[in-house]
Motif scaffolding. Structure first.
Motif, PDB file in Angstrom:
ATOM      1  N   GLY A 189      17.807 -41.521 -15.255  1.00 51.22           N
ATOM      2  CA  GLY A 189      18.231 -40.229 -14.696  1.00 51.22           C
ATOM      3  C   GLY A 189      17.102 -39.238 -14.426  1.00 51.22           C
ATOM      4  N   VAL A 190      15.863 -39.610 -14.727  1.00 53.37           N
ATOM      5  CA  VAL A 190      14.749 -38.679 -14.495  1.00 53.37           C
ATOM      6  C   VAL A 190      14.457 -38.565 -12.990  1.00 53.37           C
ATOM      7  CG1 VAL A 190      12.232 -38.447 -14.783  1.00 53.37           C
ATOM      8  CG2 VAL A 190      13.688 -38.922 -16.770  1.00 53.37           C
ATOM      9  N   LYS A 191      14.260 -37.314 -12.541  1.00 52.62           N
ATOM     10  CA  LYS A 191      13.989 -37.074 -11.110  1.00 52.62           C
ATOM     11  C   LYS A 191      12.543 -36.618 -10.875  1.00 52.62           C
ATOM     12  CE  LYS A 191      18.233 -37.578  -9.473  1.00 52.62           C
ATOM     13  NZ  LYS A 191      19.249 -36.559  -9.375  1.00 52.62           N
ATOM     14  N   GLU A 192      11.938 -36.063 -11.935  1.00 49.38           N
ATOM     15  CA  GLU A 192      10.588 -35.506 -11.753  1.00 49.38           C
ATOM     16  C   GLU A 192       9.680 -35.971 -12.887  1.00 49.38           C
ATOM     17  OE1 GLU A 192      10.240 -31.170 -11.012  1.00 49.38           O
ATOM     18  OE2 GLU A 192       8.721 -31.173 -12.595  1.00 49.38           O
ATOM     19  N   VAL A 193       8.492 -36.458 -12.538  1.00 46.34           N
ATOM     20  CA  VAL A 193       7.541 -36.825 -13.597  1.00 46.34           C
ATOM     21  C   VAL A 193       6.286 -35.970 -13.474  1.00 46.34           C
ATOM     22  CG1 VAL A 193       8.264 -39.213 -13.984  1.00 46.34           C
ATOM     23  CG2 VAL A 193       6.565 -38.733 -12.207  1.00 46.34           C
ATOM     24  N   THR A 194       5.735 -35.645 -14.639  1.00 46.12           N
ATOM     25  CA  THR A 194       4.418 -34.991 -14.685  1.00 46.12           C
ATOM     26  C   THR A 194       3.455 -35.972 -15.330  1.00 46.12           C
ATOM     27  OG1 THR A 194       5.418 -32.807 -14.890  1.00 46.12           O
ATOM     28  CG2 THR A 194       3.117 -32.998 -15.531  1.00 46.12           C
ATOM     29  N   LEU A 195       2.443 -36.383 -14.562  1.00 45.63           N
ATOM     30  CA  LEU A 195       1.455 -37.332 -15.078  1.00 45.63           C
ATOM     31  C   LEU A 195       0.467 -36.555 -15.941  1.00 45.63           C
ATOM     32  CD1 LEU A 195       0.795 -39.162 -11.699  1.00 45.63           C
ATOM     33  CD2 LEU A 195       2.543 -39.664 -13.418  1.00 45.63           C
ATOM     34  N   LEU A 196       0.238 -37.059 -17.136  1.00 51.93           N
ATOM     35  CA  LEU A 196      -0.588 -36.323 -18.098  1.00 51.93           C
ATOM     36  C   LEU A 196      -1.907 -37.015 -18.381  1.00 51.93           C
ATOM     37  CD1 LEU A 196       1.786 -35.346 -21.053  1.00 51.93           C
ATOM     38  CD2 LEU A 196       0.990 -33.889 -19.189  1.00 51.93           C
ATOM     39  N   GLY A 197      -2.931 -36.209 -18.552  1.00 53.97           N
ATOM     40  CA  GLY A 197      -4.242 -36.701 -18.975  1.00 53.97           C
ATOM     41  C   GLY A 197      -5.143 -35.493 -19.088  1.00 53.97           C
ATOM     42  N   GLN A 198      -6.200 -35.575 -19.910  1.00 58.87           N
ATOM     43  CA  GLN A 198      -7.106 -34.428 -20.029  1.00 58.87           C
ATOM     44  C   GLN A 198      -7.829 -34.177 -18.707  1.00 58.87           C
ATOM     45  OE1 GLN A 198      -6.748 -35.659 -23.357  1.00 58.87           O
ATOM     46  NE2 GLN A 198      -5.997 -33.637 -23.856  1.00 58.87           N
TER      47      GLN A 198
END
Ligand code: SF4
Length: 460
Positions: free
Chosen positions: A219-228
């Motif tokens: 059900g996820v519509k938006e992802v935020t890709l994380l990294g320093q």
């Protein structure tokens, strides 16, 4: 990349510890509570620890007052966050005096030897201490404390391993964080992160795609890709290529990422804005200071002018693009003229928001040895001056949005008031009266009122 070891099936490898714990926790109705300080990276590590604890039969408690295991996932980036931790540890002591509670500390603060020494000496009732590289071993540590009554201190200085296939208990919703890399090679002089999170290591792109596809199915519509520093991603393809591949995932609506180092955001990535339809028109690009002299002392390796050039390229590609940033005021050696340059940059970029900080010394960083010659009074006055300039812009830009239409991804709908809230692709926080909308819907909304830091609208 070659020297990074991808470790899979960690949970299966820990089966013995997990089985023991699982039976015991279910029989005893054991509960946990994790308190997270700091950034999204820490939030995401906590989600993984929650996933592991639930796999071990624990249930989430309503608060630390009622939990059998309390974990503080700590942050070392600011002094304030550190001080809060000590207050919290003291509070758990009172609970421990009345009943059995396992108290664990993990995260960035615990990667520093002087902190561990202080905790061992002043807070001997802490049961488990571990850092940022071994949170996946939490079930084993709890096992040791529960059944063998051992105390655990396990600090790994760095790790070349990327741990895959861990369960994760994300907040139920339409947005999710996805970690694409860990660590940092940049060594900005004020920052403790390279010492607490280690050197950069990237996940393989196939693992990232698989994780996002699973999130979309749930059900996820938006992802935020994380990294320093996501721009130095090197998990088999470049960051720009990774964005392209994620853009192809069916059912996913929006992609964001953070954090980018201004010197590393490439033309290839800049060109993806406006071209990849799922990549949102918003970028968090930490500048820290607008003064070239201070940027040099911070070892940021870009100038005011070079930063602005990248922003202008992005604005040229996507005129409606919005920006946020991080700003530090009161860095050693800072003058009023340096603050003027920062304010000048704020006006040139016209940020929509910023995380603003007064500089605090971090033991172990190069800047901790610099002569801190800015008085507290000066720091606060300069901070207020900078903040006023920033707020004027944010408020003006918000008021100019009245009458415009934005696509909002609905994140919450209040059952009583029927007020829906969500964010536009440009990251504006927008509320409106919902008519037959549910969480996860994409709705066009006309802005009717600008508040200080958010917008009110009407559904079209
Ligand atoms: S890029 Fe600089 S500020 Fe960001 S995590 Fe690395 S060292 Fe810290």
């Amino acid at each position: 990349m070659k020297e990074i070891q991808i470790v899979r099936d960690t949970v299966l490898n820990q089966q013995y510890a997990i089985n023991d714990l699982y039976r015991y926790n279910l029989e005893q109705n054991k509960t946990y509570f994790i308190v997270t300080f700091g950034c999204q990276m820490n939030e995401h590590d906590s989600e993984k620890m929650m996933g592991l604890l639930e796999l071990c039969g624990f249930k989430k408690a309503d608060s630390e007052e009622s939990a059998d295991v309390v974990i503080f996932n700590t942050c070392a980036v600011r002094e304030n966050a550190e001080l809060k931790i000590y207050g919290n540890i003291g509070r758990i002591k009172k609970i421990k005096e009345k009943r059995d509670v396992i108290l664990g500390l993990c995260g960035c603060m615990m990667q520093q030897k002087h902190i561990i020494e202080k905790i061992k000496k002043s807070y001997p009732y802490v049961d488990i201490i571990f850092g940022t590289h071994n949170y996946h071993e939490l079930p084993m540590y709890i096992n040791e404390v529960l059944f063998k009554k051992n105390k655990i201190v396990n600090l790994l200085e760095d790790s070349k391993a990327i741990i895959e296939d861990l369960p994760s208990k994300r907040k139920k919703g339409v947005k999710a964080f996805v970690n694409i890399m860990q660590g940092c090679n940049n060594f900005c002089t004020f920052c403790i992160v390279p010492y607490t999170r280690g050197r950069e290591k990237s996940r393989e792109y196939g693992d990232i795609i698989k994780e996002i596809e699973e999130l979309v199915r749930s059900g996820v519509k938006e992802v935020t890709l994380l990294g320093q520093n996501v721009n130095s991603y090197s998990g088999g393809i470049t960051f720009a290529e990774l964005l392209e591949k994620i853009n192809e995932i069916e059912g996913l609506e929006r992609i964001r990422f953070m954090t980018s180092h201004p010197k590393d955001i490439s033309d290839e990535v800049i060109d993806k804005f406006g071209k990849l339809e799922k990549l949102c028109e918003y970028l968090h690009l930490p500048v820290q200071s607008g003064s070239n002299e201070i940027l040099k002392r911070m070892n940021r390796r870009y100038t005011h002018e070079a930063y602005l050039e990248k922003i202008n390229k992005l604005k040229k590609n996507v005129p409606e693009m919005t920006f946020s940033t991080d700003i530090i005021i009161g860095f050693p050696g800072e003058s009023e003229a340096d603050v003027d340059k920062t304010i000048e940059l704020i006006k040139e970029v016209e940020y929509d928001s910023a995380f603003t900080f007064i500089y605090s010394k971090r033991v172990g960083t190069p800047a901790a040895t610099f002569d801190d010659d800015v008085s507290d009074d000066e720091k606060h006055q300069r901070f207020d001056r900078m903040l006023n300039a920033l707020n004027d812009i944010v408020i003006r830009k918000n008021s100019e949005r009245v009458g415009k239409v934005y696509e909002v991804l609905v994140e919450a709908v209040d059952d009583n008031t029927k007020l829906a809230t969500g964010r536009s692709r440009e990251n504006h926080l927008i509320s409106f009266h919902a008519q037959n909308v549910s969480v996860g819907d994409l709705v066009d909304v006309t802005i009717v009122k600008a508040k200080k830091f958010s917008l009110e609208g009407e559904m079209i």
